[in-house]
Write a protein that holds these residues in place. Structure first.
Motif, mmCIF file in Angstrom:
data_model
loop_
_atom_site.group_PDB
_atom_site.id
_atom_site.type_symbol
_atom_site.label_atom_id
_atom_site.label_comp_id
_atom_site.label_asym_id
_atom_site.label_seq_id
_atom_site.Cartn_x
_atom_site.Cartn_y
_atom_site.Cartn_z
ATOM 1 N N GLU A 328 -2.283 -0.935 2.550
ATOM 2 C CA GLU A 328 -2.405 -0.343 1.220
ATOM 3 C C GLU A 328 -1.050 -0.230 0.533
ATOM 4 O O GLU A 328 -0.952 -0.284 -0.691
ATOM 5 C CB GLU A 328 -3.103 1.029 1.260
ATOM 6 N N GLU A 329 -0.006 -0.114 1.321
ATOM 7 C CA GLU A 329 1.322 -0.040 0.713
ATOM 8 C C GLU A 329 1.741 -1.421 0.206
ATOM 9 O O GLU A 329 2.423 -1.551 -0.810
ATOM 10 C CB GLU A 329 2.343 0.485 1.726
ATOM 11 N N VAL A 330 1.350 -2.451 0.916
ATOM 12 C CA VAL A 330 1.631 -3.816 0.474
ATOM 13 C C VAL A 330 0.912 -4.067 -0.844
ATOM 14 O O VAL A 330 1.492 -4.569 -1.821
ATOM 15 C CB VAL A 330 1.197 -4.842 1.539
ATOM 16 N N VAL A 331 -0.352 -3.686 -0.856
ATOM 17 C CA VAL A 331 -1.151 -3.850 -2.070
ATOM 18 C C VAL A 331 -0.535 -3.051 -3.220
ATOM 19 O O VAL A 331 -0.380 -3.553 -4.343
ATOM 20 C CB VAL A 331 -2.604 -3.408 -1.805
ATOM 21 N N GLY A 332 -0.147 -1.836 -2.914
ATOM 22 C CA GLY A 332 0.470 -0.989 -3.951
ATOM 23 C C GLY A 332 1.747 -1.617 -4.480
ATOM 24 O O GLY A 332 1.999 -1.615 -5.698
ATOM 25 N N PHE A 333 2.541 -2.165 -3.589
ATOM 26 C CA PHE A 333 3.800 -2.799 -3.992
ATOM 27 C C PHE A 333 3.531 -3.972 -4.946
ATOM 28 O O PHE A 333 4.178 -4.120 -5.981
ATOM 29 C CB PHE A 333 4.552 -3.296 -2.751
#
Lengths: 346, 346, 346, 346
Positions: A328-333
């Motif tokens: 989810e952090e990758v997606v958020g980035f």
């Protein structure tokens, strides 16, 4: 603030911590002669498919490099490394501190070729210069590239023909071996290199690298060198238990696969956004080239290294994923990046 | 088979493992610049009662000794140590490998006196010999003895007057400071020695020693030396978290007190059985002199080191207790010993 | 076969041998504490115009460089040198063998500028890299160029502002100072560099370089370093007597002037023959670029080094003149060259 | 004031200076590849009676010791020496500066026996300690004694059986081989030791020792080590010419015989005067024990070292003779001594 700064921002994979807990009060021998270390060595030998290797656990990459290289070389012998090689610019002269020069060559894509090495040999014909003796390579390299089996075979043959030791820094070997572009097996390595290490620290362990020595003449008395450099941990079990867990089933490879998958997500989405990369990296380090203003915006929410200035308006940054990187952090980035990009283009 | 072989036969104190678990997935900086390491340093400074010290966490004792001593000395300078000193005979020439000679003196009870050091200075008058510059002491010593405040003050004054660096190896500093015979405080040390380390590995941690440098001229650029020797752990938090736990409350001292208490039990009962000791040890290492036949019997149930042959019939063994030593095992050992003794005397 | 290979193909200037003969049976102290060495040091101090320097005689250039640099640096500190610097590629890793990395920069005309050094400093910001600390320059350089007073002043100021040690290798300092293009005085050097050496071996002595240390903090205990590296000759008088002779009157400068004059003859005639040079050299080493066929012809009668391939048809050779070079041989060489040139052009 | 301080108080034997003069202006190769060095090597091989040795000229004893020992050992290996050994206390830690510990044993008469060495081996069983690998002996020893052929054979056999390298420091080998008590030949040495050096500096040369390596595995790449330590003299001919002269006829042995003869005179007369010696020395160093008042008187006319205090009234002094010692000065010294003795006894 989420960090893509490196692959050692968290502790260890929970299974590893769990193994430490479960074995905690069992008494055992010190200095790596405990049952866990011995068992981990047996396991790794099996995965490697060879009993003819010696394996030693050492706390970190610089430590492993300096112990191995200084143990393998005589005083007048030198190492050869590509200019981006970790031992050249990021280990505070650790190799030179043991008395050995490192000869730097340009290389290509962070990798060495026989042609590079031949050039060094040609330039060092006699006793007024150091004698090039050890070839240092990293897989994956410091800029994310990986060696193909063919490239490594070619290097190996060249080194054999020229009495050179081929040594592989495997701080990120897991990511290299689990890359979609990889065609090397862990079991290929003992035949292709004289020694290499399997990086634990950057692939889910608290500390620890497993140095694998396949060439007989390099094995002798190796524990003396570990001790002399201050690296024979009293509680060597700390590393044995971790590697036992990493190689008991498939954890080592699972963790690297996850890191690569997260990098793949980033790579794909950045490419889709027409962003170029400084290097071709099929592993867990990416070097996208971004407008400086975009970088500044991203830094409000994410931490990462600015790798190098590309021109007056753009720079390459380094994004590193790991076993612990959250999807989810990758997606958020990516979303953040796209949003800022839209803002810039408007 | 229960082991009294050393104080690093188990993992870590459960509170420490717990702290590792709780912080495991928090992202933080690498190389000891994380919040835990910084906080641990602040805590230790408070316990020491001084802000004018620099503190660095290093994985083990040999590592700490070699980094500190090679950082403190210029190439022609040498260390002075008592003949039983750990750096002299149990570190595989680690100090010499950094280029420095160690000058050995006999000492007394494993300790150095100004008279010993003066003798070395007298014997090294000019440039045909190394220049003695650093005095290495251990507290507790390798044979279990401890320095009194007066002894340390005397050494300190002598070193000051002779431009010598006084360095204390504190692998077992916890046991020394918690000994019933001790009159030193942790907070006395920065004024009495130029640098010392607080041993974690042998007092409940998985790895880690806290090097404390109090003399300004020795502080400069110290992190370079740690990195150059391969000891700047990527996940430096591993040591920060442990020392934070050791010094958050009183854990460090509680663990050492337990070790000493277990040693005290052994000492008392052995004395009651008319057994003599090779050395006077008020800390967690004991060196009882036993008949060889008794030793052989004990080895069936307990493991320990045979330290040295005393005469044809007896030898000194080394018994080490730790934070993890179980009282029932101590009691069991004593009973076994008494039983065997009765058998022998009959 | 006459040799222009180097400036150490003969023994010593006859006056020097004579001085050795005259003093031969006089008894005196060993290890450089004899009257000749002391007197030579006084003489050189007078020529330099300063009493605030320490002077030591050391047998050769590599020896002097390695002793000085390893004495001046702490373990984590590195030297900076231009890529053609002697310590980088022609001393068998002697500096690295003492533990120190050398950082190479391209430079210009074999010389370093503040811009070069600033680039190195910018690239070495923290403890993951060595700390650049000493700037190594040669005068004359390895490719025959010399530093102007202004260039040296600029380097000095930059080094002062950046806490860098400026060290000058003076293997061919005589030739540099006696060059027609030179505007430096021997007496300028103590203020412009922290240490330098006056080369004897390549300017008429059998062996011996005079290391001059002008910065106080670098002087301490220096004789220990000479001894530790095996360079404190028992019969140190051998060097004292020679330097006494070189500086008693003007012999040192006379010899260098002769070498330069011979090089001047070669330079002028080669230029007249439309021959280009690889480098601009106003000192005793010349690097003319010649057709390979011409080089082959010349090699029948003269020996010299082929320096580097320039293109498929031409190469640069190195011609070195010295105190011992005979004018008739220079004339003969030129005639031979012209004759062959005519043959080629016909 | 006549000096019996050492055997390097004068220059060189006149024949040697003469040879330097005669060859002075001949051009030849640098770095020991000149005709004189090559011829001297051939000559020495003939005197040694073996072509299977490698010979290198190195400027001095400490230099030779440190180059040889650091070239022969791997990083974790140590040398063993008797406590009076030159490398232990009189070379400013030169061996340790190359990374190797020296293990000291008491020995007897300045000499080592297999029993001494076995004790060291027994005390160094594993990787927590250095690995003893090279046995350093001197002949003649630092206290004037010499090895018999039987003693050397015994050491050799022991070393062979224990994979130890036997290295002989021959700073005063000439005096040893020409001693009346000697039963060794120069030609015995290649079979009895792995490497040794023939000392020139203390036997008539200006500088220079000839290192002879007889064991094949120690020969490889040796010139790299000489260069790396700064000891490959540009004008290597300086040593070649001297050794050529020393071994062309019998000069080397003649000079040592003269030194021994002068020592013999002193020994006989001192013995006749009922003076005791600290050590049994059949070579060119004597250690008579004299009343302190007598020593003070002698110091008015003669210079020599006071070696050590024997009791409150007497001390041992060191008297050294050499190729240059004048018989009339020896006679004068004895007369002076006898006169003072008579004064004292009156």
């Amino acid at each position: 603030m989420y960090s893509f700064k490196n692959d050692y921002s968290e502790g260890a994979h929970p299974k590893i911590l769990n193994a430490l807990l479960e074995t905690n009060l069992v008494q055992d021998e010190g200095y790596g002669e405990d049952r866990y270390s011995r068992k981990a060595i047996e396991l790794i030998k099996r995965k490697i498919g060879s009993n003819d290797v010696d394996i030693h656990f050492i706390s970190g990459g610089t430590q492993t490099n300096l112990i191995a290289i200084s143990a393998f070389l005589r005083p007048h012998e030198a190492a050869i490394a590509v200019s981006s090689g970790h031992i050249l610019g990021h280990e505070t002269g650790a190799i030179e501190a043991t008395g050995h020069k490192i000869l730097s060559v340009e290389g290509r894509d962070g990798k060495l070729t026989p042609t590079d090495i031949q050039g060094v040999l040609d330039g060092h014909p006699d006793e007024h210069m150091v004698k090039p003796k050890l070839v240092y390579i990293s897989n994956s390299t410091e800029i994310g590239s990986i060696y193909t089996k063919h490239e490594l075979q070619t290097l190996h043959d060249f080194c054999q023909n020229n009495q050179l030791i081929l040594y592989m820094d495997g701080a990120r070997l897991g990511s290299a071996l689990c890359s979609e572009e990889n065609d090397l097996q862990l079991s290929d390595l003992p035949e292709l290199v004289d020694a290499f290490y399997i990086g634990g620290t950057k692939n889910g362990a608290l500390i620890g690298e497993a140095l694998v020595i396949s060439t007989d003449s390099l094995k002798e008395d190796f524990r003396y060198h570990i001790k002399q450099k201050g690296a024979l941990l009293a509680k060597g079990r700390l590393m044995g238990i971790q590697f036992l867990e990493l190689f008991r089933d498939n954890l080592f490879f699972d963790l690297a696969t996850h890191a690569n998958k997260m990098a793949g997500l980033l790579r794909e989405e950045l490419s889709n956004s027409q962003i170029n990369f400084l290097t071709h990296s099929p592993s867990n380090q990416l070097f996208p080239i971004l407008p400086n203003s975009l970088i500044a915006e991203l830094q409000n929410k994410y931490s990462f290294h600015i790798w190098e200035k590309v021109d007056s308006d753009t720079s390459a940054i380094r994004l590193v994923t790991s076993w612990a990187t959250k999807e989810e952090e990758v997606v958020g980035f990516i979303e953040e990046l796209k949003m800022v990009l839209r803002g810039i283009s408007v």
